[in-house]
Design a protein around this motif. Structure first.
Motif, PDB file in Angstrom:
ATOM      1  N   TRP A  72       2.694  15.099  -8.682  1.00  0.00           N
ATOM      2  CA  TRP A  72       3.973  15.356  -9.342  1.00  0.00           C
ATOM      3  C   TRP A  72       3.738  15.696 -10.804  1.00  0.00           C
ATOM      4  CZ3 TRP A  72       9.258  15.198  -8.352  1.00  0.00           C
ATOM      5  CH2 TRP A  72      10.088  15.070  -9.466  1.00  0.00           C
ATOM      6  N   GLU A  76       8.997   4.346  -7.971  1.00  0.00           N
ATOM      7  CA  GLU A  76       7.712   4.965  -7.637  1.00  0.00           C
ATOM      8  C   GLU A  76       7.955   6.165  -6.740  1.00  0.00           C
ATOM      9  OE1 GLU A  76       4.884   2.032  -6.169  1.00  0.00           O
ATOM     10  OE2 GLU A  76       6.273   0.546  -6.950  1.00  0.00           O
ATOM     11  N   ARG A  77       7.261   7.224  -6.989  1.00  0.00           N
ATOM     12  CA  ARG A  77       7.482   8.442  -6.209  1.00  0.00           C
ATOM     13  C   ARG A  77       6.352   8.710  -5.225  1.00  0.00           C
ATOM     14  NH1 ARG A  77      11.340  11.998  -8.137  1.00  0.00           N
ATOM     15  NH2 ARG A  77      10.632  13.152  -6.334  1.00  0.00           N
ATOM     16  N   GLY A  78       5.153   8.491  -5.705  1.00  0.00           N
ATOM     17  CA  GLY A  78       3.993   8.992  -4.979  1.00  0.00           C
ATOM     18  C   GLY A  78       3.553   8.098  -3.847  1.00  0.00           C
ATOM     19  N   ALA A  79       2.400   8.422  -3.292  1.00  0.00           N
ATOM     20  CA  ALA A  79       1.882   7.635  -2.176  1.00  0.00           C
ATOM     21  C   ALA A  79       0.371   7.683  -2.164  1.00  0.00           C
ATOM     22  CB  ALA A  79       2.425   8.166  -0.875  1.00  0.00           C
ATOM     23  N   ASN A  80      -0.169   6.715  -1.478  1.00  0.00           N
ATOM     24  CA  ASN A  80      -1.597   6.636  -1.261  1.00  0.00           C
ATOM     25  C   ASN A  80      -2.046   7.793  -0.367  1.00  0.00           C
ATOM     26  OD1 ASN A  80      -4.167   5.839  -0.455  1.00  0.00           O
ATOM     27  ND2 ASN A  80      -3.587   3.680  -0.526  1.00  0.00           N
ATOM     28  N   ASN A  92       0.322   8.010  -7.984  1.00  0.00           N
ATOM     29  CA  ASN A  92       0.400   7.942  -6.522  1.00  0.00           C
ATOM     30  C   ASN A  92       0.611   6.527  -6.036  1.00  0.00           C
ATOM     31  OD1 ASN A  92      -1.261  10.378  -7.220  1.00  0.00           O
ATOM     32  ND2 ASN A  92      -0.862  10.709  -5.060  1.00  0.00           N
ATOM     33  N   LEU A  93       0.002   5.597  -6.729  1.00  0.00           N
ATOM     34  CA  LEU A  93       0.003   4.235  -6.203  1.00  0.00           C
ATOM     35  C   LEU A  93      -0.064   3.241  -7.345  1.00  0.00           C
ATOM     36  CD1 LEU A  93      -0.375   2.309  -3.722  1.00  0.00           C
ATOM     37  CD2 LEU A  93      -2.817   2.544  -4.100  1.00  0.00           C
ATOM     38  N   ILE A 141       6.066  12.879   1.847  1.00  0.00           N
ATOM     39  CA  ILE A 141       5.623  11.932   0.829  1.00  0.00           C
ATOM     40  C   ILE A 141       5.088  12.721  -0.366  1.00  0.00           C
ATOM     41  CG2 ILE A 141       3.962  10.124   0.312  1.00  0.00           C
ATOM     42  CD1 ILE A 141       4.040   9.447   3.317  1.00  0.00           C
ATOM     43  N   VAL A 142       5.574  12.385  -1.543  1.00  0.00           N
ATOM     44  CA  VAL A 142       5.107  13.074  -2.755  1.00  0.00           C
ATOM     45  C   VAL A 142       3.725  12.538  -3.103  1.00  0.00           C
ATOM     46  CG1 VAL A 142       5.563  13.473  -5.198  1.00  0.00           C
ATOM     47  CG2 VAL A 142       7.457  13.290  -3.590  1.00  0.00           C
ATOM     48  N   ILE A 143       2.744  13.407  -3.179  1.00  0.00           N
ATOM     49  CA  ILE A 143       1.411  12.914  -3.539  1.00  0.00           C
ATOM     50  C   ILE A 143       0.926  13.489  -4.860  1.00  0.00           C
ATOM     51  CG2 ILE A 143       0.635  12.342  -1.220  1.00  0.00           C
ATOM     52  CD1 ILE A 143      -0.943  14.999  -1.277  1.00  0.00           C
ATOM     53  N   ARG A 175       5.723   8.224 -12.908  1.00  0.00           N
ATOM     54  CA  ARG A 175       6.252   9.240 -11.981  1.00  0.00           C
ATOM     55  C   ARG A 175       5.158  10.157 -11.466  1.00  0.00           C
ATOM     56  NH1 ARG A 175      11.844  10.830 -12.592  1.00  0.00           N
ATOM     57  NH2 ARG A 175      11.245  12.947 -13.098  1.00  0.00           N
ATOM     58  N   GLU A 176       4.145  10.328 -12.278  1.00  0.00           N
ATOM     59  CA  GLU A 176       3.040  11.193 -11.842  1.00  0.00           C
ATOM     60  C   GLU A 176       2.016  10.434 -10.989  1.00  0.00           C
ATOM     61  OE1 GLU A 176       2.962  14.280 -15.611  1.00  0.00           O
ATOM     62  OE2 GLU A 176       1.217  13.060 -15.181  1.00  0.00           O
ATOM     63  N   ASP A 218       0.808  -1.220   0.000  1.00  0.00           N
ATOM     64  CA  ASP A 218       0.000   0.000   0.000  1.00  0.00           C
ATOM     65  C   ASP A 218       0.839   1.268   0.000  1.00  0.00           C
ATOM     66  OD1 ASP A 218      -2.681  -0.994  -0.040  1.00  0.00           O
ATOM     67  OD2 ASP A 218      -2.273  -1.837   1.916  1.00  0.00           O
ATOM     68  N   LYS A 219       2.123   1.107  -0.019  1.00  0.00           N
ATOM     69  CA  LYS A 219       3.021   2.255  -0.188  1.00  0.00           C
ATOM     70  C   LYS A 219       2.793   3.357   0.830  1.00  0.00           C
ATOM     71  CE  LYS A 219       4.387   4.296  -3.776  1.00  0.00           C
ATOM     72  NZ  LYS A 219       5.761   4.321  -3.329  1.00  0.00           N
ATOM     73  N   MET A 220       2.970   3.019   2.070  1.00  0.00           N
ATOM     74  CA  MET A 220       2.869   4.051   3.104  1.00  0.00           C
ATOM     75  C   MET A 220       4.208   4.139   3.840  1.00  0.00           C
ATOM     76  SD  MET A 220      -0.248   5.317   3.119  1.00  0.00           S
ATOM     77  CE  MET A 220      -0.742   5.836   4.745  1.00  0.00           C
TER      78      MET A 220
END
Lengths: 780, 215
Positions: free
Chosen positions: A767, B209-213, B63-64, A763-765, B60-61, A311-313
């Protein structure tokens, strides 16, 4: 003739040559054009890539600045994310010529510099979003940042525009662990439970939860279990979430989802004969190979609350800003203690065997007592205090600090008593510190938290200009360990023993019924009736100190000044007749001071050594503790194995409180776990806690059913590989208390604005990278 | 006697001329063919670069990247992966609205919308086992109540004539979310006459991966 023939052929040769030349020219021009186009495209692409890399580097540099100074910002923003006025700021990063990195010096506005062959300009500002009342552990108004970074290489400019979610783990998480978060506490063959309430749980390398089922990886009778209450989320950065036994859990409402009560089912069987990299690793908390890399299944219905590694946290945290802390503590507005400090705060702190690196019986420490309703502390804060206390030695701390504070040690911090939970002396209910009242029918062992009216006192503290703050947003930071030290009952249970002592004293001086009405039942207007006959009164006083001795039998026989002086003072009161509540309280405080000060030996410059009296079961404080438990209906004083906490009679209408130590702060430690710690649902886990051992005290007062340790706030164990590596603790085992780990919902709203020391994660949300013009760069 | 070319001279001249022109033509023709070959090969490279850049930017753009899309494999299994319909790259992009006051959000409403994007492959000829593949990009928008807007879903063809395209992650211990997404893309000329001399280019890239939930 010959010459004429040659001339006659001249025309066709030239035509042929010209024809071939033209054809060759077309071919060469074609190839040249193609090659040139390719070359130009490649050059342009390479410039774009370089400019983008420089823009990204600019953004990363600003993120590094934000990590070092959470108050960093270059500009204000409006709701439409348009840049407004510049903000004042301090740059933390230093130039690095070996990497061609140079920052342009500025104290406000756009952050700029040079890196390699390119230059960058970056703006960062807080997005003015409103706080979401549904999320108790996050203040959204401080959580989103826009970063716009322009990178320029030669004439090419690229732009990175990102929105960053800033997280404050110490204010958001109930527990954070840089390794595997282990939530397996307790003892075998018991049916009690530890409760973890509210906030997020986070394990960077996984989480384990379950009841006690093993001892050194061998099966034992099932024991203490864990319960989750009002949980926000359980998050694993990387690694599995291992559930060893069914866990009762309540989850908070989320947007679009109602609150949920569920049992998280078992998803992992811990192998008793597991494979480890070495026998030592097995004792150091390593997960067995059989399950280490597993990502066990979790119920789909709980997915909104349980986030596993996919879940990428992930939130990796850097160490706290020790350098900034130290610099600020050294200013006249801070408080700094060097390694060689010889002020009256510096002491030798007695340690149990196995706790010191060189087996020394003491540690060098700074002793900080912020005082309480019942005693005056020893800390004097400087004028315009900036909130930072820094010690290069260990710190021993207790009491109620008066201001939002950061207590930082280069070594360990020992929490040696109730901390940061002050009572309001102007409120009768708060007379003995913060009232520990539970809802009717509940008690400290059965309820998760205090009654709502008591909890509201804490919530009020976060409001602007509260009339009284029961607690402050305190941060406790240790480069090594934060240790909960349960050894001193007079520090851990002062707010519970004192009212009981007062009630017993009033009973002795007058009658139990009068004492109950005017000391226990909340009635400040009542009078303490003294026994009518002076002889009878004096005998009662003598009997009180026989029942609850301040000093050891040997000392009492030798007629020591503390007890005798107090006896005489109390006997003298008889001449004045009955006493009102306040006057009686003033006398009672002196008596309590007699008990409290006699807990330790009085060797100058040494703390933590129990006196001869405190090593005997007859010491009055132990008898008060025992009497208090009996008064509350605890069978066999809690020593029964099948102790049923429901039998405790704790009425919210009296001043009787179950023994409870409360430490309230954001507790941030950096050291790696370096102690005996068997992974899995195992009882053999040595935590950073010092309990009482048989050979140290007259009464084992810190066992599971004897008191509750209420950690109110957050526990952040970063587990940063420290240099030098922190020493291993190999101490004797003690029986742990019942734990309440409760999240403090005021933390996201109190003492955070403009705070530059916050432990933050970004955290980048959102971009976007795009092209930009040289003019845009120039004007940025 | 009148001066001029004899028929023999003329013929010899014409023969030499035609030989020269033929040689010139052959040279020109070969050069042109080579140039066309180079241009065609470069267009393969361009298609690869463009496609990978497009996917890279997209990731890159994002989030998940959704768990299982693509699947994580052991490093030794990578060489065995083959193009197939079920190998998908699926991720989400969130668009936030910071002008909203969260306390005014209705029940079930959030301050963001999202697009679910899927890259997947389809054979150009279902009957032909050696058929080249087409790379598709589908987009499914979600509203601010987290509900999909199926009527607004769309599919866009990114690239045709793909010889091989595989998305994967690697099983890496203690790496959140797999860390990187790997894309292996291979294009081969299909218009060349000599099958053995078909130009091919294969590139494998990884994207962090850059982004996040947001939750």
């Amino acid at each position: 003739m010959k010459g004429k023939n040659m001339r006659s052929r001249h025309g066709s040769a030239i035509i042929t040559a010209i024809g071939m030349g033209i054809v060759l020219l077309f071919v060469i021009a074609g190839v040249q054009t193609f090659t040139s186009y390719r070359t130009q495209t490649i050059i342009q692409e390479s410039r774009r890539v370089k400019a983008l890399a420089i823009a990204e580097a600019g953004m990363e540099l600003v993120l590094a600045e934000l990590t070092k100074n959470s108050a960093f910002a270059t500009h204000k923003l409006d709701k439409n994310l348009v840049w407004l006025a510049t903000e004042n700021r301090q740059q933390s990063l230093q130039d690095l010529s070996t990497h061609g990195f140079k920052l342009n010096s500025a104290t406000s506005g756009t952050y700029s510099g040079k890196i390699g062959d390119g230059t960058f300009r970056v703006r960062v500002g807080l997005i003015p979003y409103a706080d979401d009342p549904k999320t108790t552990n996050i203040d959204e108004s401080l959580s989103y940042l826009r970063i716009e970074a322009l990178g320029k290489y030669d004439t090419t400019v690229r732009r990175v525009d990102a929105v960053i979610n800033r997280r404050y783990p110490a204010r958001e998480f109930l527990m954070y662990d840089g390794g595997v978060l282990s939530m397996v506490y307790g003892l075998p063959n018991l049916s009690n439970k530890n409760v973890f309430s509210t906030g997020h749980l986070y394990g960077h390398k996984g989480i384990e939860i379950g009841r006690i089922m093993l001892s050194a990886h061998s099966p034992v009778g099932h024991g203490t279990t864990q319960e989750l209450s009002d949980m926000n989320a359980i998050i694993s950065g990387a690694g599995g979430i291992f559930i060893y036994s069914p866990i009762q859990a309540q989850f908070r409402e989320r947007r679009g989802l109602p609150a949920k009560t569920a049992v998280i089912p078992t998803n992992t069987t811990f192998p008793t004969g597991g494979t480890f990299s070495s026998p030592q690793a097995r004792k150091n908390g390593e997960m067995p190979k059989e399950i280490a890399d597993a990502n066990p299944d979790l119920p789909e219905e709980l997915r909104p609350w349980i986030k596993e590694k996919n879940d990428k946290m992930s939130m990796n945290l850097e160490e706290p800003t020790f350098t900034t802390y130290k610099t600020d503590a050294k200013t006249p507005k801070g408080l700094f203690f060097s390694k060689t400090d010889s002020s009256n705060k510096s002491i030798k702190y007695r340690m149990p065997a196995g706790w010191t690196k060189d087996n020394s019986p003491t540690l060098d420490a700074v002793y900080l007592d912020f005082g309480s309703n019942l005693r005056t502390g020893n800390v004097t804060l400087p004028a315009n205090f900036n909130g930072v206390i820094y010690s290069e030695k260990n710190i021993v701390v207790k009491g109620n600090p008066p201001k939002d504070i950061h207590i930082v040690s280069d070594a360990n911090v020992f929490m040696a008593g109730d901390f940061n939970q002050g009572g309001n002396p102007n409120s009768f209910d708060d007379f003995y510190g913060l009232p520990q009242d539970y809802e009717p029918g509940k008690n400290a062992m059965t309820a998760i938290d205090y009654a709502p009216a008591i909890r509201d006192r804490f919530k009020d503290d976060a409001k602007p200009n509260p009339p009284f703050r029961h607690h402050v947003a305190a941060t406790v930071v240790a480069r090594e360990r934060i240790v909960y030290d349960y050894r001193s009952p007079v520090d851990c249970f002062e707010n519970e023993i004192y009212p009981f002592m007062k009630y017993k004293l009033a009973s002795a001086m007058g009658s139990e019924s009068n004492a109950k009405a005017n000391c226990l039942d909340k009635n400040k207007n009542g009078t303490i009736n003294l026994k009518s006959g002076s002889t009878e009164f004096e005998e009662a006083i003598d009997q009180f100190f026989t029942d609850y001795p301040i000093e050891s039998a040997e000392s009492a026989a030798a007629s020591t000044p503390t007890e005798d002086a107090l006896k005489q003072k109390l006997k003298d009161l008889h001449a004045n007749g009955n006493m009102n509540f306040d006057d009686f309280d003033a006398v009672s405080r002196e008596v309590w001071q007699g008990y409290a000060s006699n807990y330790e030996t009085k060797t100058a410059g040494t703390r933590g050594e129990p006196s001869a009296a405190a090593k005997q079961s007859s010491y009055g404080v132990y008898k008060f503790l025992s009497g208090l438990r009996a008064k509350m209906g605890v069978p066999d004083n809690g020593n029964k194995k099948d102790f049923n906490p429901n039998v405790i009679t704790d009425s919210p209408g009296d001043f009787l409180y179950y023994p409870e130590m409360t430490t309230n702060a954001m507790f941030i430690s950096c050291g790696e776990l370096n102690t005996v710690f068997y992974a899995g649902p195992d009882v053999v886990k040595y935590y950073n806690k010092i309990g009482c051992l048989n050979n140290d005290v007259g009464l084992r007062h810190s066992e599971t059913n004897h008191f509750v340790h209420r950690v109110f706030g957050s526990e952040i164990n970063l587990r940063i590989p420290a240099e030098p590596k922190i020493h291993r603790i190999d101490a004797s085992y003690y029986i742990p208390p019942t734990r309440r780990k409760i999240y403090d919902s005021t933390l996201p709203h109190m003492g955070i604005k403009g705070n530059k020391y916050e432990l933050v994660s970004h955290i980048v949300i959102s971009w976007k990278d795009t092209a930009a013009s040289e003019d845009e760069y120039k004007d940025f | 006697m009148r001066k001029g070319f004899t028929a023999v001279e003329l013929m010899i001249g014409l023969i030499i001329m035609s030989l020269l022109l033929t040689a010139l033509y052959r040279t020109f023709s070969a050069t042109r063919r080579n140039a066309a070959e180079i241009v065609a090969n470069h267009s393969i490279n361009d298609d690869l670069d463009r496609t990978l850049l497009r996917i890279t930017d997209d990731i890159r753009e994002s989030n998940l990247i959704l768990p299982g899309f693509p699947e994580a494999v052991e490093p030794m299994e990578v060489s065995t992966l083959a193009t197939n319909k079920n190998n998908k790259l699926k991720f989400e992009k969130f668009l936030y609205d910071y002008s909203k006051d969260p306390s005014t959000l209705a029940a079930g409403e959030v301050n963001y919308t999202k697009n679910e994007i899927t890259y997947y492959l389809e054979p150009e000829d279902d009957q032909d086992p050696n058929s080249p593949w087409t790379l598709q990009r589908s987009l499914l928008p979600y509203n601010n109540k987290k509900q999909p807007e199926n009527s607004q879903a769309s599919v866009y063809t990114i690239l045709r004539g793909i010889r091989e395209c595989v998305f994967y992650r690697l099983n890496e211990q203690h790496t959140s979310g797999g860390g990187n997404v790997y894309i292996r893309l291979k294009l081969t000329r299909i218009d060349a006459e000599d099958e053995t001399k078909k130009y091919s280019n294969e590139i494998t890239i990884s994207v962090k991966e850059r982004g996040a939930n947001p939750e």
